[in-house]
Enzyme design. Structure first.
Site, mmCIF file in Angstrom:
data_model
loop_
_atom_site.group_PDB
_atom_site.id
_atom_site.type_symbol
_atom_site.label_atom_id
_atom_site.label_comp_id
_atom_site.label_asym_id
_atom_site.label_seq_id
_atom_site.Cartn_x
_atom_site.Cartn_y
_atom_site.Cartn_z
ATOM 1 C CE LYS A 121 -1.800 60.211 87.951
ATOM 2 N NZ LYS A 121 -0.506 59.535 88.262
ATOM 3 C CB SER A 152 3.907 63.190 78.955
ATOM 4 O OG SER A 152 2.528 62.941 79.009
HETATM 5 N N1 PMP Z 1 1.932 62.420 81.552
HETATM 6 C C1 PMP Z 1 1.099 63.303 82.107
HETATM 7 C C2 PMP Z 1 0.571 64.428 81.252
HETATM 8 C C3 PMP Z 1 0.749 63.203 83.459
HETATM 9 O O1 PMP Z 1 -0.061 64.109 84.018
HETATM 10 C C4 PMP Z 1 1.287 62.133 84.227
HETATM 11 C C5 PMP Z 1 0.960 62.023 85.687
HETATM 12 N N2 PMP Z 1 1.901 62.684 86.511
HETATM 13 C C6 PMP Z 1 2.154 61.218 83.603
HETATM 14 C C7 PMP Z 1 2.438 61.392 82.262
HETATM 15 C C8 PMP Z 1 2.814 60.081 84.364
HETATM 16 O O2 PMP Z 1 1.926 59.124 84.868
HETATM 17 P P1 PMP Z 1 2.240 58.353 86.231
HETATM 18 O O3 PMP Z 1 2.011 59.320 87.348
HETATM 19 O O4 PMP Z 1 1.300 57.211 86.263
HETATM 20 O O5 PMP Z 1 3.680 57.910 86.200
#
Ligand code: PMP
Length: 294
Positions: free
Chosen positions: A38, A255
């Site tokens: 991010k 994630s």
């Molecule tokens: N994994 C984590 C740990 C995140 O903090 C985020 C951001 N919300 C994402 C995945 C997904 O990324 P994006 O917001 O670009 O879809």
């Protein structure tokens, strides 16, 4: 520190795939200064705010986040001299809030049952009350979010794979990473397949990911980029996080575990190809999760 954003390593996951004609790689986004993917969109949205004149001295940056964007905003806010106020669902782990507060930003908690959609609602009511006080980048609707990934993440993957990537596997939160990277990869080679990773239901433990069918759909989302969807259960992601730590020596976030489960499924269906996924952050913010004790 600002110039350190991006340029992250692309790691080969050699133990996860048996077929020698299929290679699996992951982009290690915790190498960014704020520790997550991010940093890329947060910096781009701040710089775009400055360029457009919406972010000026004395304004307070406010946004809804599940944590990592908040950490990035707080870090850049401190470095650039802007106040930062963030709304985070109350169920998000305490580590992210502590990190955000360590950078001097303030945190408000929103209803845990409403997730990031509830956090957005609270931000909107705060901004409506004092519009002159705030700069609200609105990461779910801001094109500078996905454009950061088009210009950097996607570009880096093309360069690092010498254009050989055939499949891109990525989780959806704001959807910025998926949308921007997919657009860049498909611009270079229209045959690249983009696979979206989804939690298997509305109540899940995949922090950072959204269950799209039961959520408000981000304005920047583009479903025409999706060539396939892989649903991942929280328990499968936990098991993969442990496996990556113990078999690959990579301590990743949940994630990232979910992304690997999906990427391995795709890799196992291929005769030949190169699968690239994203590891949004590392495991240090998740060490208090109970699955480590089982
Ligand atoms: N994994 C984590 C740990 C995140 O903090 C985020 C951001 N919300 C994402 C995945 C997904 O990324 P994006 O917001 O670009 O879809």
């Amino acid at each position: 520190m600002l110039v350190r954003v991006g340029g992250t390593p692309l790691l080969r996951l050699a133990q996860c795939v048996q077929n020698p004609k299929v290679r699996l790689y992951a982009k290690a986004e915790w190498y960014n200064p704020g520790g997550s993917v991010k940093d890329r969109p947060a910096l781009n949205m701040i710089q775009e705010g400055e360029r457009s004149g919406k972010l000026t001295r004395g304004k307070t940056l406010i946004d809804a986040t599940s944590g990592n964007t908040g950490i990035a905003y707080a870090m850049f806010g401190a470095a650039l001299g802007y106040e930062v106020e963030l709304v985070i669902p109350a169920n998000v782990g305490p580590e992210r809030k502590r990190i955000i507060e360590a950078y001097g930003a303030s945190v408000r908690e929103s209803d845990p049952l409403e997730g990031t959609d509830g956090a957005r609602g609270l931000v909107q009511s705060l901004v409506a009350r004092k519009p002159e006080k705030y700069f609200y980048p609105d990461q779910y609707n801001n094109p500078a979010n996905w454009q950061a990934h088009f210009q950097t993440t996607g570009e880096e993957i093309l360069h690092q794979t010498k254009g050989a990537v055939t499949h891109f596997v990525c989780g959806l939160g704001t959807t910025g990473t998926f949308v921007g990277t997919s657009r860049r990869l498909k611009q270079a080679n229209a045959a690249v397949q983009s696979i979206a990773v989804q939690p298997d239901g509305p109540f899940h433990g995949l922090e950072g990911l959204k269950h799209i069918p039961s959520s408000w759909i981000p304005g920047i989302y583009d479903p025409t980029l999706v060539d396939g969807v892989e649903e991942v259960a929280t328990e499968e992601a936990y098991a993969m996080v442990k496996r990556l730590a113990r078999e690959e020596g990579l301590l990743v976030g949940i994630s990232s575990g979910a992304a690997t489960v999906a990427a391995v499924r795709i890799a196992e269906r291929l005769e030949a190809g190169m699968v690239v996924t994203i590891f949004p952050d590392n495991g240090t913010k998740y060490l208090n999760e109970l699955f480590w004790e089982k």
